[in-house]
Design a protein around this motif. Sequence first.
Motif, mmCIF file in Angstrom:
data_model
loop_
_atom_site.group_PDB
_atom_site.id
_atom_site.type_symbol
_atom_site.label_atom_id
_atom_site.label_comp_id
_atom_site.label_asym_id
_atom_site.label_seq_id
_atom_site.Cartn_x
_atom_site.Cartn_y
_atom_site.Cartn_z
ATOM 1 N N VAL A 1 46.078 48.337 54.517
ATOM 2 C CA VAL A 1 44.770 48.161 53.870
ATOM 3 C C VAL A 1 43.967 47.089 54.585
ATOM 4 O O VAL A 1 42.788 47.261 54.912
ATOM 5 N N VAL B 1 33.791 28.648 46.506
ATOM 6 C CA VAL B 1 33.441 28.540 45.086
ATOM 7 C C VAL B 1 33.589 29.887 44.410
ATOM 8 O O VAL B 1 34.232 30.014 43.361
ATOM 9 N N SER B 2 33.018 30.925 45.018
ATOM 10 C CA SER B 2 33.071 32.224 44.354
ATOM 11 C C SER B 2 34.489 32.776 44.359
ATOM 12 O O SER B 2 34.929 33.365 43.379
ATOM 13 N N CYS C 1 36.422 30.707 41.620
ATOM 14 C CA CYS C 1 35.973 30.926 40.253
ATOM 15 C C CYS C 1 36.213 32.363 39.814
ATOM 16 O O CYS C 1 36.456 32.610 38.637
ATOM 17 N N ARG C 2 36.159 33.311 40.750
ATOM 18 C CA ARG C 2 36.420 34.694 40.371
ATOM 19 C C ARG C 2 37.850 34.855 39.878
ATOM 20 O O ARG C 2 38.087 35.394 38.791
ATOM 21 N N PHE D 1 39.941 32.501 38.874
ATOM 22 C CA PHE D 1 40.146 31.704 37.665
ATOM 23 C C PHE D 1 39.533 32.393 36.459
ATOM 24 O O PHE D 1 40.176 32.542 35.419
ATOM 25 N N GLY D 2 38.271 32.838 36.591
ATOM 26 C CA GLY D 2 37.581 33.423 35.452
ATOM 27 C C GLY D 2 38.263 34.673 34.941
ATOM 28 O O GLY D 2 38.437 34.845 33.737
ATOM 29 N N ASN D 3 38.693 35.521 35.860
ATOM 30 C CA ASN D 3 39.318 36.766 35.429
ATOM 31 C C ASN D 3 40.640 36.526 34.721
ATOM 32 O O ASN D 3 40.889 37.061 33.641
ATOM 33 N N GLN E 1 42.779 41.546 41.105
ATOM 34 C CA GLN E 1 42.263 40.234 41.517
ATOM 35 C C GLN E 1 42.990 39.700 42.739
ATOM 36 O O GLN E 1 42.373 39.113 43.630
ATOM 37 N N LEU F 1 44.285 41.534 44.997
ATOM 38 C CA LEU F 1 43.790 42.358 46.108
ATOM 39 C C LEU F 1 42.405 41.887 46.541
ATOM 40 O O LEU F 1 42.130 41.747 47.744
ATOM 41 N N ILE F 2 41.531 41.609 45.558
ATOM 42 C CA ILE F 2 40.169 41.191 45.903
ATOM 43 C C ILE F 2 40.202 39.869 46.643
ATOM 44 O O ILE F 2 39.503 39.691 47.653
ATOM 45 N N LEU G 1 41.507 40.538 50.145
ATOM 46 C CA LEU G 1 40.593 41.371 50.933
ATOM 47 C C LEU G 1 39.315 40.626 51.273
ATOM 48 O O LEU G 1 38.780 40.772 52.375
ATOM 49 N N LEU G 2 38.834 39.801 50.332
ATOM 50 C CA LEU G 2 37.641 39.021 50.653
ATOM 51 C C LEU G 2 37.947 37.999 51.731
ATOM 52 O O LEU G 2 37.120 37.748 52.616
ATOM 53 N N VAL H 1 37.684 39.886 54.792
ATOM 54 C CA VAL H 1 36.306 40.172 55.194
ATOM 55 C C VAL H 1 35.659 38.931 55.790
ATOM 56 O O VAL H 1 34.965 38.999 56.825
ATOM 57 N N TYR H 2 35.869 37.773 55.151
ATOM 58 C CA TYR H 2 35.299 36.538 55.683
ATOM 59 C C TYR H 2 35.832 36.266 57.084
ATOM 60 O O TYR H 2 35.110 35.815 57.968
#
Lengths: 77, 456
Positions: free
Chosen positions: B261, B364-365, B368-369, B371-373, B422, B424-425, B428-429, B432-433
């Motif tokens: 992936v 940050v994103s 927080c993503r 953590f928030g989820n 989460q 995976l995200i 994967l992010l 991407v970065y």
Amino acid sequence: MLFPAALGIGLPLGIGFAAIGSGIGIGLLGKGAMEAMGRQPEILPKLQVAMIIGFGFAEALTIYAFVTMFFLQGRIG
Amino acid sequence: MQQSLPNRDVLDRALRTSWIVAVALAAALAPARPWDAAAILAGQLIAFLHFIFLRKIVKLFTEKRGAGALEVADRSGFAALPFLITAKVLVVYGGMFALLASRRFGYAPLCVGFALPFLTLFLKSIMLAFGAGPASLMRRAKGGIGSVGRAALLVAMLAAISSSAPGRAVAQEHAAGTHAAAEHAKESGAAELPNWLVILHDFNPGNPVISWLEKNQVIVFAWIAGLLFLFVSWLAMRNPKMVPGPFQNAVEWMVESMESVAGDLLGEKHIQRHFPIIGALFFYILTINMLGIIPGMKSATSSLDLTLALALITFLYVQFWGIRNLGILGYIDHLAGQPRDVTGWIMLPVMLPVHVLGELAKPVSLSCRLFGNIFGEDTLIVVFVGATALLLKAGLSLLAVPPMAGITALFMMLQTLTSIVQALIFSLLATVYLYMMLPHEEHGHEESHAEAQATH
């Protein structure tokens, strides 16, 4: 209006509005991905990855609102 | 092994530099404040031992993977591995806590001593990334530059991960002092399901060790998840066979599918180099998230501390590779939006801050993503469990339990899904970065595009 009261009303509302925005974004993404998958099932794995990444970027907008809430939460009193 | 030699080289040189600095500092301090000088030396010694043990452990792991991967007979290395890890924990962490506990040594000089080798290694890695220093230039001429930076970075990251947690906890304890308990109660406004540490704390209110653990439960659960992760991977690959058994097969399938992936995004060439951190991020976060489903456990990612640490590691890794691949000028050019024409140069004062802010928003994103989820899912389950408890209190047990249990089970299934997605995200992010920072071959892309057009 008192500043804490304004914050207490505004913060949840702001998060709600942000969630509307990224909800629309995620919905459009999902719609597009579903349609593409229906037309061309063989690209499913590649599409899924791209879709999830797109979800991540769309979700980030709500998360910025969430972070703003964390910054200002302490000042509600 | 060709790679281990330069690795040892850069680590050795960093450690040597840090010893020189430490001795110089201690010598400067010795006449006025002898105990502080001793504290710096002791801290330096502990950190030095930490690196020595870490190098041995990493070497055992990598040599196993490289040389005797398919040989059953060569088991002597793995007998040494648990011994080494135990010895490292006992000597390094035991020594560290003993030093911190003794009132004689000051806190600040000890921290300076601990931090010195990390700092020198970090600076050396950065210098390598910039291509500075005569030795690294010579090595670049030889063509071995890639492996040096990678190995040094891996060691530095492992060191940062394994050492940041306890150090931070101690610092937090010192800073917060006696008000910590009150602040903690105020801070965690939302209710949480009690985990075994909280229950243990409730039964032994006076015990200092348990109350310390309870206060730093995020670290405890992060360590539990990390050890679980290590244990499972060790169990799966302890005795690798050409025709894998069911367990090894399952683990290999997970790793390989994750690699495919991430490899689709990053490309065949880069994935070999970057899969270790991407895969480690994915499986570590997955383990932590899944830990929260077990009753009595807690997912450590429902605290911003851990997710921020993970996001900062990712951020530093991405920026490091960006600077290494583009060069320092190319990196600034990348941040400026690659101005090539008049419009580009006119837009420069706008583009530069926007790009810098965009880079800073990434950790940050990311944090927080996650953590928030995870926090949101945990809170959701707490709400339903709390409602069940309220109904039970009102004497409506027959009405309360079956539907509420059903709803909670449903949300726990959702939590499983969130945990996987989460993790995976996040990874994967990170991919991407990383992809944005790496040089991409436009050739291959265009060719595949043309091919796709030709088939239509």
